[in-house]
Design an enzyme around this catalytic site. Structure first.
Site, PDB file in Angstrom:
ATOM      1  N   ASP A   1     -51.388  -7.748  50.404  1.00 43.56           N
ATOM      2  CA  ASP A   1     -51.047  -8.981  51.112  1.00 43.56           C
ATOM      3  C   ASP A   1     -51.049  -8.700  52.608  1.00 43.56           C
ATOM      4  O   ASP A   1     -50.378  -7.765  53.076  1.00 43.56           O
ATOM      5  CB  ASP A   1     -49.668  -9.482  50.689  1.00 43.56           C
ATOM      6  CG  ASP A   1     -49.667 -10.025  49.266  1.00 43.56           C
ATOM      7  OD1 ASP A   1     -50.753 -10.077  48.643  1.00 43.56           O
ATOM      8  OD2 ASP A   1     -48.588 -10.392  48.777  1.00 43.56           O
TER       9      ASP A   1
ATOM     10  N   ASP B   1     -49.502 -21.564  42.167  1.00 41.64           N
ATOM     11  CA  ASP B   1     -48.198 -21.038  42.562  1.00 41.64           C
ATOM     12  C   ASP B   1     -47.176 -22.133  42.336  1.00 41.64           C
ATOM     13  O   ASP B   1     -47.330 -23.256  42.842  1.00 41.64           O
ATOM     14  CB  ASP B   1     -48.204 -20.626  44.038  1.00 41.64           C
ATOM     15  CG  ASP B   1     -49.320 -19.645  44.341  1.00 41.64           C
ATOM     16  OD1 ASP B   1     -49.617 -18.808  43.477  1.00 41.64           O
ATOM     17  OD2 ASP B   1     -49.890 -19.721  45.451  1.00 41.64           O
TER      18      ASP B   1
END
Length: 252
Positions: free
Chosen positions: A16, A137
């Protein structure tokens, strides 16, 4: 032992990116980030050298800004990696999709536009079969967009079915409340999603110890649509080694 129980799950170590560095967030909060490496390409090489066959890369700044914001770091990872890389975060139009696929990304992950521009997802899936993945998500079952900053009224299950109909190759499901918390995956939601679809589901959010991966492997016996899992903080913190993760998932 059945063939299903022996079926390996794919490990996707997460890289990330925030401000050019490798970080991990807690519950998707950008201000709650732990910085792990200033050299994303070196991190990619370490994962590959340890036996990982895939990499999962997310441009966190891009997810909030709606455009690729860590392009140099992503390019460095692509140059360093010798395995397929899937990329998400801030990819919101066809030009960006084409750019990263041409640059060497194996699969592009589309998140916010899955909710806001489903026609674009369908077009991309048609033009690039097998190379478009939907990133779903959710916060307690409701889909989040714009880097998890906005919560929609759509359920994860409804969006997953729409994305399957649009032709995406797979779905990545993350329960935001568990992400980065090391308390375990939301196995119930993940299994229910996998059993409602005919395309693969990749689990994400909450892996903190090797037992969590073993539990996923067990659940996958009755939910064969689960194809893999994304692991981040637990790997960086040393709570799980890559070798034991690959072994438990049956990938070695």
């Amino acid at each position: 032992m059945t063939e299903t129980s022996r079926r390996p799950l794919t490990l996707y170590p997460a890289i990330d990116l925030k401000d050019g560095a490798c970080v991990r967030l807690r519950r998707g909060e950008m201000e709650d980030a732990t910085r792990y490496s200033d050299d994303p390409a070196a991190q990619a090489r370490r994962f590959v050298a340890a036996g990982c066959a895939h990499l999962h890369v997310v441009d966190l700044n891009g997810a909030f800004e709606g455009r690729s914001a860590n392009a140099p770091a992503i390019a460095a990872i692509l140059d360093a990696a010798t395995v397929p890389v899937q990329l998400g975060g801030g990819i919101r139009d066809m030009a960006a999709i084409e750019h990263w696929l041409d640059r060497g990304v194996a699969r592009v992950i589309l998140g916010s536009i899955a909710v806001k521009a489903p026609a674009l997802v369908r077009e991309a899936a048609t033009r690039f079969p097998g190379r478009i993945v939907a990133g779903i998500d959710a916060r307690q079952g409701r889909v989040a967009t714009e880097g998890w900053a906005e919560i929609s009224d759509m359920t994860a299950g409804d969006l997953a079915l729409r994305m399957q109909d649009a032709g995406v190759a797979a779905v990545i499901f993350t329960e935001i409340t568990r992400d980065g918390m090391l308390e375990g995956l939301d196995l119930d939601q993940t299994a229910a999603l996998a059993n409602s679809l005919s395309i693969p589901v990749i689990a994400s959010g909450g892996v903190g110890e090797i037992a969590h991966l073993a539990a996923l492997r067990e659940v996958a016996r009755d939910a064969p649509g689960i194809s893999g899992v994304i692991v981040g903080r637990a790997l960086y913190d040393g709570r799980i080694t890559l070798a034991e993760a690959l072994e438990v998932l049956g990938a070695v």
